[in-house]
Design a protein around this motif. Structure first.
Motif, short mmCIF file in Angstrom:
data_model
loop_
_atom_site.label_atom_id
_atom_site.label_comp_id
_atom_site.label_asym_id
_atom_site.label_seq_id
_atom_site.Cartn_x
_atom_site.Cartn_y
_atom_site.Cartn_z
N THR A 150 0.83 -1.20 0.03
CA THR A 150 0.24 0.10 0.01
C THR A 150 0.80 1.27 0.06
N HIS A 151 2.06 1.19 0.84
CA HIS A 151 2.91 2.39 0.75
C HIS A 151 3.20 2.58 -0.64
N ASP A 152 3.89 1.43 -1.12
CA ASP A 152 4.61 1.39 -2.54
C ASP A 152 3.41 1.95 -3.98
N LEU A 157 0.51 6.86 -7.05
CA LEU A 157 -0.85 7.37 -7.40
C LEU A 157 -0.96 8.76 -7.01
N VAL A 158 -0.31 9.21 -5.90
CA VAL A 158 -0.09 10.63 -5.38
C VAL A 158 0.53 11.49 -6.56
N MET A 165 -3.75 16.79 -11.95
CA MET A 165 -4.50 18.15 -11.72
C MET A 165 -3.78 19.33 -12.57
N LEU A 166 -2.33 19.03 -12.90
CA LEU A 166 -1.76 20.22 -13.78
C LEU A 166 -2.27 20.00 -15.16
N ASN A 192 -10.18 7.08 -6.99
CA ASN A 192 -10.77 6.27 -6.50
C ASN A 192 -9.87 5.17 -6.08
N LEU A 193 -8.94 4.94 -6.80
CA LEU A 193 -7.96 3.89 -6.37
C LEU A 193 -7.16 4.14 -4.98
N LEU A 194 -6.62 5.73 -5.26
CA LEU A 194 -5.96 6.09 -4.06
C LEU A 194 -6.90 5.97 -2.81
N SER A 195 -8.13 6.22 -2.88
CA SER A 195 -9.06 6.22 -1.83
C SER A 195 -8.94 4.63 -1.27
#
Length: 381
Positions: A150-152, A157-158, A165-166, A192-195
């Motif tokens: 999950t960390h990786d 994703l972030v 966004m850019l 959605n995936l990040l959530s």
């Protein structure tokens, strides 16, 4: 020697009879086991606290603290990192050993012990321990893998979210209408995936005991007003009415809780209500009442010293939940039958957050008529 692994197995023999201890110790040491002894229950518990073993051979009838009490304390009071099997030793004319087995002992043997039976039962319980240890190790490895995964996953994703966004802001040049639509879909899917990854990470932290909550006074009415403001655009996109209803006695209601986790809890519940409602409304109701007047003690897990609680209801006019689905709704990976159902972790995480705040969460629902989720939290006294 019965097996190569026996030289690594440590056995604690607890008996107030020196003759019995000498006999059992002699038999087991000849098989290569490492033996330590204790003449009473108190001494046995002290040894286990400082030097856990792989198996306890426990005399049932001892003066002072008997084998029943030692078994109970090992199973209920002692915070042992690994499971330790317990083999009860009892005389032929001793009371039934069922009580000891009910308290958590794994097997028993009657005096006078025979060499073959003693060794067979010891080997059997040591195999049980190795099996449980292997299972626990696999579970720990799986949890560590999930944590690392999950960390990786979160990092790219972030990063993708920032880049998309850019694009949407035009920082990398103007987009054609078709391109803008594609970027919007990509950004929504990425969020959605990040959530989902964030939820999975939070579930892991709770289950691994690595979740630390920062309790402080939280004004629930203020928190819910903030959430309504944040989620109103989501409701407006579906032409739903989102309203907050505060009873007179619930204004400025204070609970002791972790504000971030309570924010996560109600964001999930209100977000679900909006998600699964196609038309009508979503209402958030906050009431403060005497706890004994509405729900039973079995439904509310707060301390008996707490007399008042606050109830937060999230009611929608959605499709509702079948009785079959309601039975397992708060278990992990229990996905609903709705086309928009997610990973099955959101409500499980919600329950874990409520449990951590010494509250309860209930659901009342009828197909095609909507659902009401009710959260009960103790009020700060």
């Amino acid at each position: 020697m019965s097996s190569l692994s026996s030289r690594f197995d440590k056995i604690l023999v607890v008996d107030d009879s020196p003759d019995n201890v000498f006999l059992i110790k002699t038999i087991l040491e000849e098989e290569g086991y490492t033996i330590s002894t204790a003449e009473n229950g108190v001494s046995a518990l002290t040894q286990l606290e400082t030097s856990p073993c792989d198996l306890v051979l426990l005399d049932l009838m001892m003066p002072g603290m008997d084998g029943y009490e030692v078994t109970r304390r090992i199973r209920e009071d002692m915070k042992l990192q690994a499971y330790i099997p317990i083999l009860l030793i009892t005389a032929h004319d001793a009371p039934n050993v069922a009580q000891g087995l009910d308290l958590g002992a794994d097997d028993f043997i009657r005096k006078p012990v025979t060499v073959d039976e003693l060794l067979a039962r010891v080997r059997s319980l040591l195999r049980l321990k190795r099996s449980i240890d292997e299972r626990d190790e696999i579970a720990r490895q799986r949890e560590d893998f999930v944590s690392r995964l999950t960390h990786d996953l979160r990092t790219p994703l972030v990063a993708a979210d920032r880049m998309l966004m850019l694009f949407q802001q035009g920082a990398l040049g103007n987009l054609s209408p078709q391109m803008a639509e594609v970027i919007t879909i990509m950004a929504r899917s990425n969020l959605n995936l990040l959530s989902m990854v964030n939820t999975l990470l939070e579930v892991y932290r709770f289950e691994a005991g690595r979740k630390t909550l920062a309790f402080q006074p939280v004004d629930l009415s203020q928190l819910l007003e903030e959430l309504v403001g944040e989620l109103t655009p989501l409701a407006q996109d579906k032409k739903l009415s989102l309203k907050l209803e505060l009873s007179e006695d619930a204004t400025n209601t204070i609970v002791m809780g972790d504000r971030l986790e309570l924010h996560r809890l109600f964001t999930n519940l209100i977000g679900n209500a909006i998600k699964f409602t196609e038309s009508g409304s979503v209402a958030i109701r906050l009431t403060s009442v005497l706890w004994s007047s509405k729900i039973s003690a079995s439904e509310f897990t707060a301390s008996a010293s707490i007399k008042d609680y606050v109830t937060i209801e999230i009611a929608d006019t959605g499709t509702g939940i079948s009785p079959e689905e309601q039975a397992n709704l708060f278990e992990r990976f229990r996905q609903g039958s709705h086309k928009s159902s997610g990973s099955g972790l959101g409500l499980y995480l919600s329950r874990r957050i409520v449990d951590a705040h010494h509250g309860s969460i209930l659901v009342s629902s009828e197909l095609n008529k909507g659902s009401v989720f009710m959260v009960n939290l103790p009020i700060k006294q």
